[in-house]
Design a protein around this motif. Structure first.
Motif, PDB file in Angstrom:
ATOM      1  N   LEU A  82       2.268  22.635  -9.520  1.00 11.50           N
ATOM      2  CA  LEU A  82       1.449  21.538  -8.990  1.00 11.50           C
ATOM      3  C   LEU A  82       1.928  20.102  -8.618  1.00 11.50           C
ATOM      4  N   PRO A  83       2.570  19.822  -7.693  1.00  9.90           N
ATOM      5  CA  PRO A  83       3.314  18.331  -7.709  1.00  9.90           C
ATOM      6  C   PRO A  83       2.051  17.377  -7.337  1.00  9.90           C
ATOM      7  N   GLN A  84       2.414  16.318  -7.989  1.00  5.60           N
ATOM      8  CA  GLN A  84       1.789  15.046  -7.555  1.00  5.60           C
ATOM      9  C   GLN A  84       2.058  14.629  -6.325  1.00  5.60           C
ATOM     10  N   VAL A  85       1.008  14.582  -5.318  1.00  2.00           N
ATOM     11  CA  VAL A  85       1.202  14.222  -4.020  1.00  2.00           C
ATOM     12  C   VAL A  85       0.099  13.012  -3.736  1.00  2.00           C
ATOM     13  N   VAL A  86       0.390  11.818  -3.859  1.00  2.00           N
ATOM     14  CA  VAL A  86      -0.791  10.844  -3.545  1.00  2.00           C
ATOM     15  C   VAL A  86      -0.191   9.710  -2.642  1.00  2.00           C
ATOM     16  N   ALA A  87      -1.038   9.398  -1.774  1.00  2.00           N
ATOM     17  CA  ALA A  87      -0.719   8.169  -1.009  1.00  2.00           C
ATOM     18  C   ALA A  87      -1.418   6.807  -1.321  1.00  2.00           C
ATOM     19  N   LEU A  88      -0.699   5.636  -1.019  1.00  2.00           N
ATOM     20  CA  LEU A  88      -1.373   4.550  -1.133  1.00  2.00           C
ATOM     21  C   LEU A  88      -0.935   3.565   0.229  1.00  2.00           C
ATOM     22  N   ALA A  89      -2.379   3.073   0.651  1.00  2.00           N
ATOM     23  CA  ALA A  89      -2.269   2.339   1.662  1.00  2.00           C
ATOM     24  C   ALA A  89      -1.332   0.898   1.422  1.00  2.00           C
ATOM     25  N   LEU A  90      -0.393   0.503   2.161  1.00  2.00           N
ATOM     26  CA  LEU A  90       0.165  -0.698   2.171  1.00  2.00           C
ATOM     27  C   LEU A  90      -0.132  -1.535   3.306  1.00  2.00           C
ATOM     28  N   ASP A  91      -0.950  -2.590   2.677  1.00  2.00           N
ATOM     29  CA  ASP A  91      -1.510  -3.438   3.487  1.00  2.00           C
ATOM     30  C   ASP A  91      -1.728  -4.757   2.828  1.00  2.00           C
ATOM     31  N   PRO A  92      -1.305  -5.805   3.208  1.00  2.00           N
ATOM     32  CA  PRO A  92      -0.399  -5.876   4.492  1.00  2.00           C
ATOM     33  C   PRO A  92       0.952  -5.578   4.490  1.00  2.00           C
ATOM     34  N   VAL A  93       1.458  -5.812   5.466  1.00  2.00           N
ATOM     35  CA  VAL A  93       2.949  -5.121   5.456  1.00  2.00           C
ATOM     36  C   VAL A  93       3.441  -6.328   6.524  1.00  2.00           C
ATOM     37  N   LEU A  94       4.650  -6.583   6.430  1.00  2.00           N
ATOM     38  CA  LEU A  94       5.461  -7.459   7.350  1.00  2.00           C
ATOM     39  C   LEU A  94       5.742  -6.820   8.626  1.00  2.00           C
ATOM     40  N   PRO A  95       4.923  -7.347   9.546  1.00  2.00           N
ATOM     41  CA  PRO A  95       5.068  -6.854  10.904  1.00  2.00           C
ATOM     42  C   PRO A  95       6.281  -6.094  11.496  1.00  2.00           C
ATOM     43  N   ALA A  96       7.590  -6.540  11.399  1.00  2.00           N
ATOM     44  CA  ALA A  96       8.755  -6.318  11.588  1.00  2.00           C
ATOM     45  C   ALA A  96       9.158  -5.184  10.707  1.00  2.00           C
ATOM     46  N   TYR A  97       8.863  -4.921   9.409  1.00  2.00           N
ATOM     47  CA  TYR A  97       8.944  -3.857   8.580  1.00  2.00           C
ATOM     48  C   TYR A  97       8.145  -2.898   9.225  1.00  2.00           C
ATOM     49  N   ALA A  98       6.868  -2.980   9.374  1.00  2.00           N
ATOM     50  CA  ALA A  98       5.848  -1.696   9.833  1.00  2.00           C
ATOM     51  C   ALA A  98       6.417  -1.112  11.247  1.00  2.00           C
ATOM     52  N   GLN A  99       7.097  -2.178  12.115  1.00  2.00           N
ATOM     53  CA  GLN A  99       7.555  -1.424  13.201  1.00  2.00           C
ATOM     54  C   GLN A  99       8.835  -0.658  13.063  1.00  2.00           C
ATOM     55  N   TRP A 100       9.652  -1.052  11.930  1.00  2.00           N
ATOM     56  CA  TRP A 100      10.960  -0.112  11.764  1.00  2.00           C
ATOM     57  C   TRP A 100      10.491   1.176  11.178  1.00  2.00           C
ATOM     58  N   VAL A 101       9.317   1.178  10.075  1.00  2.00           N
ATOM     59  CA  VAL A 101       9.063   2.381   9.846  1.00  2.00           C
ATOM     60  C   VAL A 101       8.583   3.164  10.952  1.00  2.00           C
ATOM     61  N   ALA A 102       7.699   2.547  11.568  1.00  2.00           N
ATOM     62  CA  ALA A 102       7.333   3.499  12.882  1.00  2.00           C
ATOM     63  C   ALA A 102       8.383   4.193  13.772  1.00  2.00           C
ATOM     64  N   GLN A 103       9.536   3.315  13.967  1.00  2.00           N
ATOM     65  CA  GLN A 103      10.655   3.818  14.866  1.00  2.00           C
ATOM     66  C   GLN A 103      11.284   4.901  13.990  1.00  2.00           C
ATOM     67  N   GLN A 104      11.562   4.683  12.671  1.00  2.00           N
ATOM     68  CA  GLN A 104      12.069   5.934  11.981  1.00  2.00           C
ATOM     69  C   GLN A 104      11.315   7.158  11.959  1.00  2.00           C
ATOM     70  N   CYS A 105      10.017   7.163  12.011  1.00  2.00           N
ATOM     71  CA  CYS A 105       9.296   8.404  11.871  1.00  2.00           C
ATOM     72  C   CYS A 105       8.999   8.719  13.257  1.00  2.00           C
TER      73      CYS A 105
END
Length: 108
Positions: A82-105
């Motif tokens: 039974l692995p722990q799998v939880v998600a946390l919203a990251l907000d606010p986020v530096l817009p340039a970092y958010a764009q980088w994450v989006a590009q990598q995914c």
């Protein structure tokens, strides 16, 4: 263009080898932009007994839209019953970092 919704998915593992294997798989599959490993101590109750174990925490930076795929990959690769799998919203986020994450995914 709306800013991507970034989340951090968190799971824990007992061994560094398992942690690195899952971290590499998530980034290679473009499900995560980045996975950070941290050494932690965990205290919890499992099957009626108190446990105190060293673990590694994986913090997976990804898009909210990729959560289901990240969860499925963690469940596929994780050795825990039974692995722990939880998600946390990251907000606010530096817009340039958010764009980088989006590009990598981006799997396109």
């Amino acid at each position: 263009m709306p800013e991507p919704q970034i989340i951090a998915v968190v799971t824990t593992l007992a061994s560094r080898d398992d942690a690195l294997r899952i971290a590499h798989a998530l980034v290679e599959r473009r499900l995560a932009a980045c996975v950070q490993l941290s050494s932690i101590d965990s205290v919890y109750r499992w099957q009626g007994a108190l446990q105190h174990e060293p673990e590694l925490r994986l913090t997976v930076k990804t898009l909210r839209s990729r959560y289901a795929a990240v969860e499925a990959a963690i469940r596929e690769l994780h050795p825990y019953e039974l692995p722990q799998v939880v998600a946390l919203a990251l907000d606010p986020v530096l817009p340039a970092y958010a764009q980088w994450v989006a590009q990598q995914c981006d799997d396109g």
